[in-house]
Design an enzyme around this catalytic site. Structure first.
Site, short mmCIF file in Angstrom:
data_model
loop_
_atom_site.label_atom_id
_atom_site.label_comp_id
_atom_site.label_asym_id
_atom_site.label_seq_id
_atom_site.Cartn_x
_atom_site.Cartn_y
_atom_site.Cartn_z
N CYS A 1 0.82 -1.25 -0.03
CA CYS A 1 -0.03 0.11 0.06
C CYS A 1 0.90 1.41 0.04
O CYS A 1 2.05 1.29 0.51
CB CYS A 1 -0.90 -0.06 1.23
SG CYS A 1 -1.92 1.19 1.32
N HIS B 1 -9.26 -4.14 -1.51
CA HIS B 1 -8.26 -3.19 -0.83
C HIS B 1 -8.34 -1.63 -0.88
O HIS B 1 -8.46 -1.05 0.25
CB HIS B 1 -6.89 -3.46 -1.51
CG HIS B 1 -5.64 -2.51 -0.98
ND1 HIS B 1 -4.72 -3.22 -0.33
CD2 HIS B 1 -5.48 -1.33 -0.96
CE1 HIS B 1 -3.88 -2.07 0.12
NE2 HIS B 1 -4.44 -0.99 -0.29
N GLU B 2 -8.95 -1.17 -1.88
CA GLU B 2 -9.25 0.27 -2.17
C GLU B 2 -10.77 0.62 -1.29
O GLU B 2 -10.66 1.65 -0.60
CB GLU B 2 -9.39 0.61 -3.47
CG GLU B 2 -8.32 0.48 -4.25
CD GLU B 2 -6.85 1.24 -3.75
OE1 GLU B 2 -7.06 2.36 -3.09
OE2 GLU B 2 -5.81 0.84 -3.74
N HIS C 1 -10.13 1.26 2.43
CA HIS C 1 -9.89 2.48 2.77
C HIS C 1 -10.84 3.35 3.28
O HIS C 1 -10.80 4.15 4.26
CB HIS C 1 -8.89 3.20 1.53
CG HIS C 1 -7.39 2.71 1.57
ND1 HIS C 1 -6.74 2.95 2.56
CD2 HIS C 1 -6.83 2.23 0.76
CE1 HIS C 1 -5.25 2.55 2.20
NE2 HIS C 1 -5.60 1.76 1.22
#
Length: 188
Positions: free
Chosen positions: A115, A159-160, A163
């Site tokens: 990341c 993953h995004e 956030h």
């Protein structure tokens, strides 16, 4: 806004754990500009000369919270291969994306995840869903879209979107057993 390695918020900054808010549609000029700048970072980060000149780390995705803006915006550019070995480039500039369904089958990257907001290496499998369906507005297509993703793209999307909840990839690694045996997993 200049986005480079110095302006990306790192995991020692409490802001990275803040929940991101939905954005109004149609996008404001400010939100559209930010999303386009995030996209440019991701695009330029894979060009060695530009990356060195602009101080960019290689990326496949970038979410707004990583540049200090707690909004549900993310840019993704993924280079992958199809079954015949031909390159496929998948590009999104997403606003308010959300996972609407996910597979039971687990998946993980054999080499682990990284990341832009995490400088330290974190060893272990980040177990995610092998397939996800994501709905949201895509600025590239200028419309609400549905993405049916599997494999690497599914992992990148998860993953995004993590956030948006203030979750980092290493939060998914079990420190007691970082490399568990995962039955029926899609290993990428």
């Amino acid at each position: 806004m200049l986005i480079n390695n110095k302006t990306i918020i790192k995991d020692n900054d409490p802001l990275i754990r803040r929940k991101s808010e939905k954005v109004a549609l149609p996008l404001s000029n400010e939100d559209e500009t930010l999303l386009r700048e995030m996209y440019e970072y991701v695009k330029n980060s894979t060009d060695e000369e530009l990356a060195k000149k602009l101080d960019l780390r290689p990326a496949v995705g970038l979410s707004a919270i990583q540049v200090g803006v707690p909004k549900q915006l993310t840019a993704i550019i993924l280079h992958d291969l199809d079954a015949n070995g031909n390159e496929i480039v998948t590009e999104y500039m997403l606003a308010n994306p959300r996972i609407v369904s996910k597979s039971v089958q687990p998946a993980y990257l054999q080499t682990g995840e990284g990341c832009l907001s995490v400088d330290q290496d974190h060893q272990g499998f980040v177990v995610r869903h092998a397939r996800v369906t994501v709905k949201g507005y895509d600025l590239i297509q200028d419309k609400e879209i549905t993405i049916r993703a599997r494999g690497y793209l599914a992992i990148v999307l998860q993953h995004e979107l993590d956030h948006f909840d203030g979750t980092l990839f290493y939060d998914h690694i079990d420190p007691k057993q970082p490399y568990p045996l995962i039955r029926d997993a899609m290993v990428i």
